[in-house]
Design an enzyme around this catalytic site. Structure first.
Site, mmCIF file in Angstrom:
data_model
loop_
_atom_site.group_PDB
_atom_site.id
_atom_site.type_symbol
_atom_site.label_atom_id
_atom_site.label_comp_id
_atom_site.label_asym_id
_atom_site.label_seq_id
_atom_site.Cartn_x
_atom_site.Cartn_y
_atom_site.Cartn_z
ATOM 1 N N PRO A 10 -7.985 -9.414 -7.978
ATOM 2 C CG PRO A 10 -9.953 -8.181 -7.979
ATOM 3 C CD PRO A 10 -8.859 -8.653 -7.087
ATOM 4 C CG ASN A 11 -9.619 -8.720 -13.466
ATOM 5 O OD1 ASN A 11 -10.117 -9.673 -14.056
ATOM 6 N ND2 ASN A 11 -10.352 -7.813 -12.846
ATOM 7 C CE1 TYR A 23 -3.015 -2.165 -14.309
ATOM 8 C CE2 TYR A 23 -4.314 -2.989 -16.156
ATOM 9 C CZ TYR A 23 -4.237 -2.310 -14.956
ATOM 10 O OH TYR A 23 -5.371 -1.772 -14.395
ATOM 11 C CG ASN A 74 -1.987 -4.778 -7.515
ATOM 12 O OD1 ASN A 74 -3.090 -4.267 -7.335
ATOM 13 N ND2 ASN A 74 -1.293 -4.601 -8.626
ATOM 14 C CB ALA A 77 -11.165 -3.415 -9.378
ATOM 15 C CG HIS A 80 -10.337 1.603 -6.906
ATOM 16 N ND1 HIS A 80 -9.272 2.400 -6.541
ATOM 17 C CD2 HIS A 80 -9.880 0.837 -7.949
ATOM 18 C CE1 HIS A 80 -8.231 2.141 -7.336
ATOM 19 N NE2 HIS A 80 -8.583 1.191 -8.197
ATOM 20 C CG ASP A 87 -13.920 -3.399 8.162
ATOM 21 O OD1 ASP A 87 -13.409 -2.266 8.270
ATOM 22 O OD2 ASP A 87 -15.160 -3.576 8.140
ATOM 23 C CD GLU A 98 -3.645 0.606 -1.704
ATOM 24 O OE1 GLU A 98 -4.047 0.816 -0.532
ATOM 25 O OE2 GLU A 98 -4.041 1.261 -2.678
ATOM 26 C CB SER A 102 -1.559 1.656 -13.726
ATOM 27 O OG SER A 102 -2.651 1.509 -12.829
ATOM 28 N NE ARG A 111 -8.890 2.370 -13.519
ATOM 29 C CZ ARG A 111 -9.339 1.110 -13.629
ATOM 30 N NH1 ARG A 111 -9.099 0.233 -12.688
ATOM 31 N NH2 ARG A 111 -10.021 0.728 -14.693
HETATM 32 C C1 DQA Z 1 -4.213 -1.844 -10.319
HETATM 33 C C2 DQA Z 1 -5.048 -0.565 -10.462
HETATM 34 C C3 DQA Z 1 -6.525 -0.848 -10.233
HETATM 35 O O1 DQA Z 1 -7.283 0.325 -10.397
HETATM 36 C C4 DQA Z 1 -7.018 -1.886 -11.228
HETATM 37 O O2 DQA Z 1 -8.367 -2.204 -10.954
HETATM 38 C C5 DQA Z 1 -6.182 -3.103 -11.249
HETATM 39 C C6 DQA Z 1 -4.725 -2.958 -11.223
HETATM 40 C C7 DQA Z 1 -2.732 -1.602 -10.668
HETATM 41 O O3 DQA Z 1 -1.921 -2.441 -10.318
HETATM 42 O O4 DQA Z 1 -2.403 -0.603 -11.309
HETATM 43 O O5 DQA Z 1 -6.666 -4.215 -11.379
HETATM 44 O O6 DQA Z 1 -4.269 -2.276 -8.972
#
Ligand code: DQA
Length: 141
Positions: A10-11, A23, A74, A77, A80, A87, A98, A102, A111
């Protein structure tokens, strides 16, 4: 040679616009192109997928079992929070790396914990978008 799935949660479709102080300004498309070229130079293939939905990510991890030699992931969020994604990773034998752009350990305490790291082959944190290329190097080396 092999095939890698580059998976983003996400995002991460907002990279380039999203919080550039954290980022950077590289877009997800740029990252995908770089990693694809890097892998292609070693005759490896790559597909990329991104979703803001947990179930999509779970389905793609399941499907990866038969089609890929590794996943660069990646999880955003969901890292976390998601026992369901943990699973899913445990349910397949394909190794997952993974990646976090950041340094999550320098940020908010929520985080600092990854639900996923214990079931991943490894974790790359805080090295910017280069983390994706470092993960790809692991598979081709
Ligand atoms: C992230 C770190 C996560 O805590 C955050 O929710 C992200 C980006 C990173 O690439 O630093 O969406 O995965």
């Amino acid at each position: 040679m092999g095939n890698v799935l580059l998976l983003n949660g996400p995002n991460l479709n907002r990279l380039g616009k999203r919080e550039p102080d954290i980022y950077g300004d590289t877009t997800l498309e740029d990252i995908e192109q770089r990693v694809r070229q890097q892998l292609a130079a070693s005759s490896w293939g790559m597909d990329s997928k991104q979703s803001n939905h947990e179930g999509d990510l779970i389905d793609w991890i399941h499907q990866a079992e038969d089609s890929y030699d590794g996943i660069i992931f990646n999880p955003g969020a969901y890292t976390h929070t998601s026992i369901a994604i943990r699973d899913a990773i445990s349910s397949v034998t394909v190794p997952v790396i993974e990646v976090h752009i950041s340094n999550v350990h320098q940020r908010e305490s929520f985080r600092h914990v990854s639900m996923l790291a214990p079931v991943c082959a490894g974790q790359i944190v805080g090295l910017g978008v280069k983390g994706y290329e470092l993960a790809a190097s692991y598979f081709i080396s």
